[in-house]
Design an enzyme around this catalytic site. Sequence first.
Site, PDB file in Angstrom:
ATOM      1  N   ILE A  40       0.842  -1.202   0.000  1.00  0.00           N
ATOM      2  CA  ILE A  40       0.000   0.000   0.000  1.00  0.00           C
ATOM      3  C   ILE A  40       0.878   1.252   0.000  1.00  0.00           C
ATOM      4  O   ILE A  40       0.647   2.191  -0.766  1.00  0.00           O
ATOM      5  CB  ILE A  40      -0.986  -0.015   1.189  1.00  0.00           C
ATOM      6  CG1 ILE A  40      -1.948  -1.208   1.049  1.00  0.00           C
ATOM      7  CG2 ILE A  40      -1.786   1.295   1.252  1.00  0.00           C
ATOM      8  CD1 ILE A  40      -2.843  -1.466   2.257  1.00  0.00           C
TER       9      ILE A  40
ATOM     10  N   ALA B  21      -4.172   3.436   7.964  1.00  0.00           N
ATOM     11  CA  ALA B  21      -3.705   2.109   8.404  1.00  0.00           C
ATOM     12  C   ALA B  21      -4.512   1.628   9.608  1.00  0.00           C
ATOM     13  O   ALA B  21      -5.506   0.905   9.447  1.00  0.00           O
ATOM     14  CB  ALA B  21      -2.213   2.175   8.695  1.00  0.00           C
ATOM     15  N   ARG B  22      -4.106   2.042  10.796  1.00  0.00           N
ATOM     16  CA  ARG B  22      -4.835   1.687  12.013  1.00  0.00           C
ATOM     17  C   ARG B  22      -4.729   2.833  13.010  1.00  0.00           C
ATOM     18  O   ARG B  22      -3.671   3.476  13.127  1.00  0.00           O
ATOM     19  CB  ARG B  22      -4.246   0.415  12.654  1.00  0.00           C
ATOM     20  CG  ARG B  22      -4.599  -0.884  11.950  1.00  0.00           C
ATOM     21  CD  ARG B  22      -6.084  -1.244  12.098  1.00  0.00           C
ATOM     22  NE  ARG B  22      -6.409  -2.512  11.455  1.00  0.00           N
ATOM     23  CZ  ARG B  22      -6.824  -2.645  10.188  1.00  0.00           C
ATOM     24  NH1 ARG B  22      -6.972  -1.592   9.422  1.00  0.00           N
ATOM     25  NH2 ARG B  22      -7.112  -3.846   9.702  1.00  0.00           N
TER      26      ARG B  22
ATOM     27  N   ASP C 200      -8.891   7.839   8.367  1.00  0.00           N
ATOM     28  CA  ASP C 200      -9.896   6.856   7.952  1.00  0.00           C
ATOM     29  C   ASP C 200     -10.071   5.788   9.026  1.00  0.00           C
ATOM     30  O   ASP C 200     -10.966   4.965   8.951  1.00  0.00           O
ATOM     31  CB  ASP C 200      -9.449   6.195   6.632  1.00  0.00           C
ATOM     32  CG  ASP C 200     -10.532   5.324   6.003  1.00  0.00           C
ATOM     33  OD1 ASP C 200     -11.709   5.727   6.033  1.00  0.00           O
ATOM     34  OD2 ASP C 200     -10.199   4.225   5.494  1.00  0.00           O
TER      35      ASP C 200
ATOM     36  N   GLU D 232     -12.457   2.445  17.103  1.00  0.00           N
ATOM     37  CA  GLU D 232     -13.546   2.757  16.180  1.00  0.00           C
ATOM     38  C   GLU D 232     -14.686   1.739  16.310  1.00  0.00           C
ATOM     39  O   GLU D 232     -14.427   0.609  16.686  1.00  0.00           O
ATOM     40  CB  GLU D 232     -13.027   2.812  14.733  1.00  0.00           C
ATOM     41  CG  GLU D 232     -12.416   1.521  14.225  1.00  0.00           C
ATOM     42  CD  GLU D 232     -11.814   1.691  12.826  1.00  0.00           C
ATOM     43  OE1 GLU D 232     -10.910   2.520  12.661  1.00  0.00           O
ATOM     44  OE2 GLU D 232     -12.277   0.979  11.911  1.00  0.00           O
TER      45      GLU D 232
ATOM     46  N   HIS E 221     -13.614   4.623   7.907  1.00  0.00           N
ATOM     47  CA  HIS E 221     -12.915   3.386   7.513  1.00  0.00           C
ATOM     48  C   HIS E 221     -13.384   2.861   6.144  1.00  0.00           C
ATOM     49  O   HIS E 221     -13.957   1.782   6.048  1.00  0.00           O
ATOM     50  CB  HIS E 221     -13.083   2.301   8.590  1.00  0.00           C
ATOM     51  CG  HIS E 221     -11.967   1.288   8.567  1.00  0.00           C
ATOM     52  ND1 HIS E 221     -11.444   0.692   9.675  1.00  0.00           N
ATOM     53  CD2 HIS E 221     -11.265   0.761   7.532  1.00  0.00           C
ATOM     54  CE1 HIS E 221     -10.485  -0.146   9.339  1.00  0.00           C
ATOM     55  NE2 HIS E 221     -10.358  -0.121   8.031  1.00  0.00           N
TER      56      HIS E 221
ATOM     57  N   GLY F 278     -11.254   2.548   3.486  1.00  0.00           N
ATOM     58  CA  GLY F 278     -10.069   2.184   2.698  1.00  0.00           C
ATOM     59  C   GLY F 278     -10.320   1.209   1.564  1.00  0.00           C
ATOM     60  O   GLY F 278      -9.937   1.442   0.419  1.00  0.00           O
ATOM     61  N   SER F 279     -10.980   0.102   1.857  1.00  0.00           N
ATOM     62  CA  SER F 279     -11.143  -0.927   0.822  1.00  0.00           C
ATOM     63  C   SER F 279     -12.548  -0.932   0.226  1.00  0.00           C
ATOM     64  O   SER F 279     -12.914  -1.867  -0.495  1.00  0.00           O
ATOM     65  CB  SER F 279     -10.836  -2.307   1.416  1.00  0.00           C
ATOM     66  OG  SER F 279     -11.760  -2.599   2.458  1.00  0.00           O
TER      67      SER F 279
HETATM   68  C1  GLV Z   1      -8.809  -2.738   6.369  1.00  0.00           C
HETATM   69  O1  GLV Z   1      -8.635  -1.962   7.235  1.00  0.00           O
HETATM   70  C2  GLV Z   1      -8.034  -3.925   6.184  1.00  0.00           C
HETATM   71  O2  GLV Z   1      -7.119  -4.195   6.972  1.00  0.00           O
HETATM   72  O3  GLV Z   1      -8.306  -4.653   5.220  1.00  0.00           O
END
Ligand code: GLV
Length: 317
Positions: free
Chosen positions: A156, A235-236, A260, A265, A283, A285-286
């Site tokens: 990423i 990320a986290r 994000d 969370e 969140h 991201g994906s």
């Molecule tokens: C999303 O946060 C993932 O880790 O896929």
Amino acid sequence: MKKILVTRNLLPENEKRVLDLFNATLNKEDKVLSPEEVISLSKDCDGILCVGGNKFDKEIISKLSSSVKIIANYAVGYNNVDVDAAEERGIAVTNTPEVLTDATADISILLLLGASRRAYEGRKHAEAQSWNWSTNFLMGKQMSNKKLGILGMGRIGRAVAQRARGFGMEIHYHNRNKLSSDLELGAIYHKDAKSLFVESEFLSINCPATAETTNLLNEETIKFLPDKAVVANAARGDIIDDRAMIQAMKSGKIFALGLDVYNGEPRINKEYLKLDNLFLLPHLGSSTKRTRIDMGDRAIDNLEVFFLGKKPKDQVN
Ligand code: GLV
């Protein structure tokens, strides 16, 4: 047929495949299952297909039925699972790398832009339909030709670098190991995070959450960033010490932050919500259809391979 528990709804394309391949217990209401519910619903299962919101710490893992031999996480990050505790109980853990690289890198760029160009404040002014254009109205920080630090240069991080090159940015990174030059593509390696922070006019966090990265951005390390830096975290949440970050955003040390992901969370530190220089997303991201289908397929592939008696390529323990 192997029996599995699927803890959240999958997209129809994935659900059909799951039902063709396995005797699957679905969660039709798509509610967030408590650990106790996961333990009881999986009591005669061979495996669990779960999401990042399902916590499997040592205690929860110790209570899982001995029939459960695999936890297939529908996420690339797997900090929700204590992989060592799983290994001790002979449970394989898999994740879904690669398929969400582009979607997540896009969100990192969105966070950097949204924060630096003050998208949150901009939306509020646009909604009020009462802004007064002036030459110094909501001036942002321009990304073009600036230095971008990338914390975590895995797939990423490298995809973020690829996009940032389009903005003419000079790429710096910190990673456990220096990359080979064909992966670095001219990015400048920093052996330690503090030296990366010193260069990071913009900082994109793309590393996994581990014991080493917890609170890596804290009161002491934020000081290493250039004044008025822009930070984005896709990320986290654990990687940022929120209290220190909020303080730095208030003092102007941090120009703006894009988030994000959050500690604990979906709850968000309330102090963040008082700040205008925060651009935030829930969140995402994906979250594109293509990526989510591919993540489902990847998790199902891992289960399928595992039940054929082979080691899934995404096994992380
Ligand atoms: C999303 O946060 C993932 O880790 O896929």
